[in-house]
Write a protein that holds these residues in place. Structure first.
Motif, PDB file in Angstrom:
ATOM      1  N   THR A 153       0.839  -1.191   0.019  1.00 21.34           N
ATOM      2  CA  THR A 153      -0.058   0.013   0.035  1.00 21.34           C
ATOM      3  C   THR A 153       0.726   1.132   0.027  1.00 21.34           C
ATOM      4  N   ILE A 211      -3.076  -4.929   2.927  1.00 29.81           N
ATOM      5  CA  ILE A 211      -4.072  -5.028   1.666  1.00 29.81           C
ATOM      6  C   ILE A 211      -5.230  -5.897   1.823  1.00 29.81           C
ATOM      7  N   GLU A 212      -6.421  -5.253   1.965  1.00 23.85           N
ATOM      8  CA  GLU A 212      -7.658  -6.032   2.211  1.00 23.85           C
ATOM      9  C   GLU A 212      -8.374  -6.551   0.788  1.00 23.85           C
ATOM     10  N   GLU A 213      -7.734  -6.564  -0.199  1.00 21.56           N
ATOM     11  CA  GLU A 213      -8.240  -6.829  -1.410  1.00 21.56           C
ATOM     12  C   GLU A 213      -7.795  -8.352  -1.611  1.00 21.56           C
ATOM     13  N   THR A 214      -8.608  -8.872  -2.244  1.00 20.28           N
ATOM     14  CA  THR A 214      -8.418 -10.566  -2.466  1.00 20.28           C
ATOM     15  C   THR A 214      -7.265 -10.588  -3.641  1.00 20.28           C
ATOM     16  N   PRO A 215      -6.062 -11.192  -3.374  1.00 18.94           N
ATOM     17  CA  PRO A 215      -5.078 -11.136  -4.508  1.00 18.94           C
ATOM     18  C   PRO A 215      -5.549 -11.799  -5.798  1.00 18.94           C
ATOM     19  N   ILE A 216      -4.928 -11.283  -6.886  1.00 21.69           N
ATOM     20  CA  ILE A 216      -5.306 -11.687  -8.340  1.00 21.69           C
ATOM     21  C   ILE A 216      -4.419 -13.097  -8.565  1.00 21.69           C
ATOM     22  N   TYR A 252      -6.474  -9.356   5.898  1.00 22.51           N
ATOM     23  CA  TYR A 252      -5.611  -8.726   5.152  1.00 22.51           C
ATOM     24  C   TYR A 252      -4.215  -9.524   4.968  1.00 22.51           C
ATOM     25  N   TRP A 293       1.889  -8.098  -2.229  1.00 17.18           N
ATOM     26  CA  TRP A 293       1.475  -9.001  -3.628  1.00 17.18           C
ATOM     27  C   TRP A 293       2.836  -9.000  -4.090  1.00 17.18           C
ATOM     28  N   THR A 302      -0.788  -3.463 -10.687  1.00 18.59           N
ATOM     29  CA  THR A 302      -2.126  -3.018  -9.883  1.00 18.59           C
ATOM     30  C   THR A 302      -1.852  -1.883  -9.498  1.00 18.59           C
ATOM     31  N   SER A 303      -2.865  -1.655  -8.533  1.00 18.74           N
ATOM     32  CA  SER A 303      -2.985  -0.009  -8.100  1.00 18.74           C
ATOM     33  C   SER A 303      -2.069   0.174  -6.987  1.00 18.74           C
TER      34      SER A 303
END
Length: 334
Positions: A58, A70-75, A178, A182, A188-189
């Motif tokens: 982040t 990072i609370e998003e699901t990793p790709i 989290y 990644w 990614t963002s």
């Protein structure tokens, strides 16, 4: 060259003392370099050993794994990495950093583990033993030690586990789910960092290495000044002899080259001995001392000292250039 070496041989006691003092300075520099390299490796060994160079964190983490959430699901194109400092308890307390990777990941140690099982750094076993169950002091989640693998982070032991165990731990600890980073080159963002960036962002790393860099810089400069002073005084002492050499037709360039060769031989000999002694130290230093011998770093600082020392010959060379044969025979310089 021959002129300089013959003088060193005939006055080996005097030049031996110069060599001894130069050796002490260079040896101290190489030993500090070994300690600095050892501490640098110990500070981020687990990150260095990961077979990946791109870390995505982040933006507000400033490159620190323990500050990235990072609370998003990793790709699918990236590998999640979770890092968290914990205090483990089983009668006594032990601080360590928990590292988690997917079970099928090939960028780190082999993690053929069930949920709740961990691998620990050997230093962790100074407090516990394989087979022991320890729990996180805050959440109470229990981990079982089933094996050993090398891992150090921020001068402390690392505990390796799988993402399945990490997820189970987070459920017990509560709070948002989290991961810390990644790993991979997929766009990614998140903010991308190199492996070296991550290591240098470990708390205390920059201050620690900056202190050692300053110590080495002062040692190199002081050593060069001492060496310059020695050769300058030696040059002044032998002005009458140098005057005779000039009177019989030997050029100042030849005498100056002899001086440069003497400095070169002294520093190279001292650096070679210092390297060998430092290499020997890696075999006798206790494992608890983070000491590491890196040829490239030791060679770099030895070469830097040689360059500074050669620059220091400007003063005695200037004295030789101004030397007049007739005045030198009387011990005077123009």
């Amino acid at each position: 060259m021959t002129l300089g070496l013959k003088e060193m041989w005939r006055k080996r006691g005097q030049y031996g003392l110069i060599l001894l003092i130069t050796l002490a300075i260079v040896l101290l520099t190489t030993l500090i370099t070994g300690l600095a390299d050892g501490l640098a490796y110990d500070n981020g060994a687990s990150v260095r050993e990961l077979d990946i160079d791109t870390f995505q964190l982040t933006d507000d983490a400033d490159g620190q794994l323990t500050r990235s959430f990072i609370e998003e699901t990793p790709i699918d194109a990236v590998t999640p990495l979770a890092v968290k400092p914990l205090t483990f308890v089983n009668g006594t307390k032990q601080d360590a950093t928990l590292f988690a990777l997917p079970t099928d990941s090939t960028i780190g140690p082999t993690l053929d583990l069930s949920v709740g099982e961990v691998l620990v750094d050997p230093s962790f076993l100074q407090t516990y033993a394989v087979g022991d169950t320890v729990e996180d002091f805050v959440s109470g989640y229990r981990f079982t030690i089933i094996g050993v693998t090398d891992g150090r982070f921020s001068h402390g032991p690392v505990v390796w586990t799988t993402m399945e165990t990490w997820d189970a731990y987070q459920q017990t600890a509560g709070g948002p789910t989290y991961v810390s980073a990644w790993l991979g080159d997929e766009v990614t963002s998140l903010t991308r960092h190199s492996k070296q960036d991550i290591i240098e962002s470990v708390p205390g790393y920059s201050a620690e290495q900056g202190t050692f860099d300053m110590m080495r810089a002062f040692l190199l400069i002081i050593g060069a000044f001492i060496l310059t002073a020695f050769f300058y005084m030696v040059t002044l002492q032998k002005l009458p002899q140098l005057g005779i050499l000039k009177a019989i037709g030997i050029r100042s360039r030849t005498i100056g080259a002899a001086l440069v060769w003497q400095v070169l031989v002294t520093v190279v000999a001292a650096s070679t001995i210092a390297m060998l002694v430092t290499l020997l130290m890696t075999r006798v230093v206790p494992e608890a001392v983070p000491f590491q011998f890196e040829w490239s770093n030791v060679a770099f600082y030895s070469t830097l000292f040689l360059i500074i020392s050669l620059l220091g010959t400007v003063l005695p060379l200037q004295t030789l250039r101004r030397l007049d044969a007739a005045d030198a025979l009387g011990g005077r310089i123009k």
